[in-house]
Enzyme design. Structure first.
Site, mmCIF file in Angstrom:
data_model
loop_
_atom_site.group_PDB
_atom_site.id
_atom_site.type_symbol
_atom_site.label_atom_id
_atom_site.label_comp_id
_atom_site.label_asym_id
_atom_site.label_seq_id
_atom_site.Cartn_x
_atom_site.Cartn_y
_atom_site.Cartn_z
ATOM 1 C CB ILE A 1 2.822 -7.431 -6.747
ATOM 2 C CG1 ILE A 1 1.126 -6.858 -6.796
ATOM 3 C CG2 ILE A 1 3.484 -6.722 -7.756
ATOM 4 C CD1 ILE A 1 0.929 -5.406 -6.532
ATOM 5 C CG LEU B 1 5.761 -16.774 5.283
ATOM 6 C CD1 LEU B 1 5.926 -18.202 5.781
ATOM 7 C CD2 LEU B 1 5.607 -16.719 3.931
ATOM 8 C CB SER B 2 2.013 -10.805 7.882
ATOM 9 O OG SER B 2 2.515 -9.875 6.840
ATOM 10 C CB SER C 1 -0.198 2.811 -3.823
ATOM 11 O OG SER C 1 -1.512 3.051 -3.901
ATOM 12 C CE1 TYR D 1 -0.857 0.411 1.000
ATOM 13 C CE2 TYR D 1 -2.354 1.673 -0.316
ATOM 14 C CZ TYR D 1 -1.307 0.803 -0.226
ATOM 15 O OH TYR D 1 -0.765 0.033 -1.378
ATOM 16 C CE LYS E 1 2.476 0.931 -0.517
ATOM 17 N NZ LYS E 1 3.503 0.325 -0.663
ATOM 18 N NE ARG F 1 -16.677 0.943 -1.388
ATOM 19 C CZ ARG F 1 -15.812 0.116 -1.352
ATOM 20 N NH1 ARG F 1 -15.536 -0.941 -0.824
ATOM 21 N NH2 ARG F 1 -15.081 0.139 -3.014
ATOM 22 N N PRO F 2 -18.356 6.251 1.227
ATOM 23 C CG PRO F 2 -18.914 6.992 3.580
ATOM 24 C CD PRO F 2 -18.742 5.912 2.530
#
Length: 339
Positions: free
Chosen positions: A14, A35-36, A127, A151, A155, A294-295
């Site tokens: 993005i 650059l990870s 997000s 995650y 945010k 998927r759970p």
């Protein structure tokens, strides 16, 4: 002195598309990226797409205070767009400390550097994961905030951090942009999404199947209460998303207030609808394999984007067919990504 925007994570998916939009709007760019989860080759592609752009690149981590001081010292920085952060939901469950350190700690360090250099405008890459399981559709910004994984929690913590910082500094303003599901690529086919390892997102997975890198698209669940039993998500073209950041930047420069807004199309597409659209764009058959749900996956999730429209003057321009067309152009021209 040219007006400059410091972009953290500016060589990511993005971030790179937003850098192109910024350059086209006449901004100079100060890019900070470790650059990870990106490639140095992206910088060459940016210069190719925007040959007149002024780009100052710093290979650095946002947690590195000294490196940030150097980046800000290049002068003329009037605002920051903050993309840098780890973003894999599954990995965040396995490595929560890494995510809190990088996503939250990195933002604290960044805000400190901004304060030292008198920069008081920030656009933050948030997000839709901050909402958790949808209670209502489409999802408005007023929806309860119940992120289901580290995650999403990082945010939301950063959103709280920005609100607290803005309350303490009457001159600081921010825009927190809650993305739904970015896809697509620049029309040149020179930059696009190139995930490390197995893609977490649907469209790069479909694209890798289309070019023969993977045998089939695995579809998790076919018994949801949706149009065809598969999960429905709000996919947004990355170029539309990039333009949303410029609209937010313009808002912060002209208005005396902060804003938190959804960036999505307000229209959901199922997994199978996405697969069929990609078949149309590529002219190739995309094999699918069905697996159990998927759970934690929800049946449907899409945005109410009315606030971004009314406050930012922003609207999406591209639909699912254009998204697939541009992903296919990118993937077919770069079957192994940036190499």
């Amino acid at each position: 002195m040219s007006k400059a925007i410091l972009v953290t994570g500016g060589l990511g998916y993005i971030g790179s598309h937003t850098c192109v939009a910024l350059a086209e709007a006449g901004y100079a760019l100060v890019i900070v990226d470790n650059l990870s989860n990106s490639k140095a080759l992206v910088l060459d592609r940016l210069r190719e797409i925007a040959p007149r752009a002024k780009i100052d690149f710093h290979k650095a981590d946002v947690r590195d205070q000294a490196a940030l001081q150097k980046a800000f010292s290049s002068g003329g920085v009037q605002a920051v767009i903050h993309f840098a952060g780890l973003k894999a939901v599954g990995e965040s469950v396995e490595k929560p400390l890494l995510y809190y350190d990088n996503n939250v700690g990195g933002t604290v360090t960044l805000l400190g550097a901004m304060a030292k250099h008198g920069v008081r405008r920030l656009v933050f890459s948030s997000s839709a994961t901050v909402y958790g399981e949808p209670e209502t559709l489409p999802i408005p910004e007023s929806h309860p905030l119940r992120p289901q994984n580290p995650y999403g929690k990082t945010k939301l913590i950063v959103e709280h951090l920005l609100a607290d910082y803005a309350a303490s500094d009457p001159q600081f303003r921010y825009a927190a942009l809650r993305y739904f599901n970015p896809t697509g690529a620049h029309a040149s086919g020179r930059i696009g999404e190139d995930p490390n390892g197995i893609p977490n997102n649907l469209f790069p997975y479909i694209a890798q199947v289309a070019v023969g890198r993977r045998p089939a698209v695995r579809v998790w669940g076919k018994d949801y209460a949706t149009v065809d039993g598969t999960g429905v998500r709000d996919y947004i073209h990355v170029v539309d998303l990039a333009e949303g950041h410029l609209a937010a930047l313009d808002y912060l420069q002209k208005k005396d207030s902060s804003i938190t807004a959804n960036l999505g199309t307000g229209r959901g597409y199922s997994v199978l609808e996405a697969v069929h659209a990609f078949e149309r764009a590529s002219g190739r058959r995309i094999p699918v394999e069905f697996a159990a749900r998927r759970p934690g996956d929800v049946a449907s999730c899409f945005a109410n984007a009315a606030l971004a429209s009314s406050a930012l003057g922003w609207r999406t321009r591209f639909g699912i067919d254009e998204m697939c067309r541009d992903v296919w152009r990118w993937q077919s021209a770069n079957p192994d990504g940036y190499v």
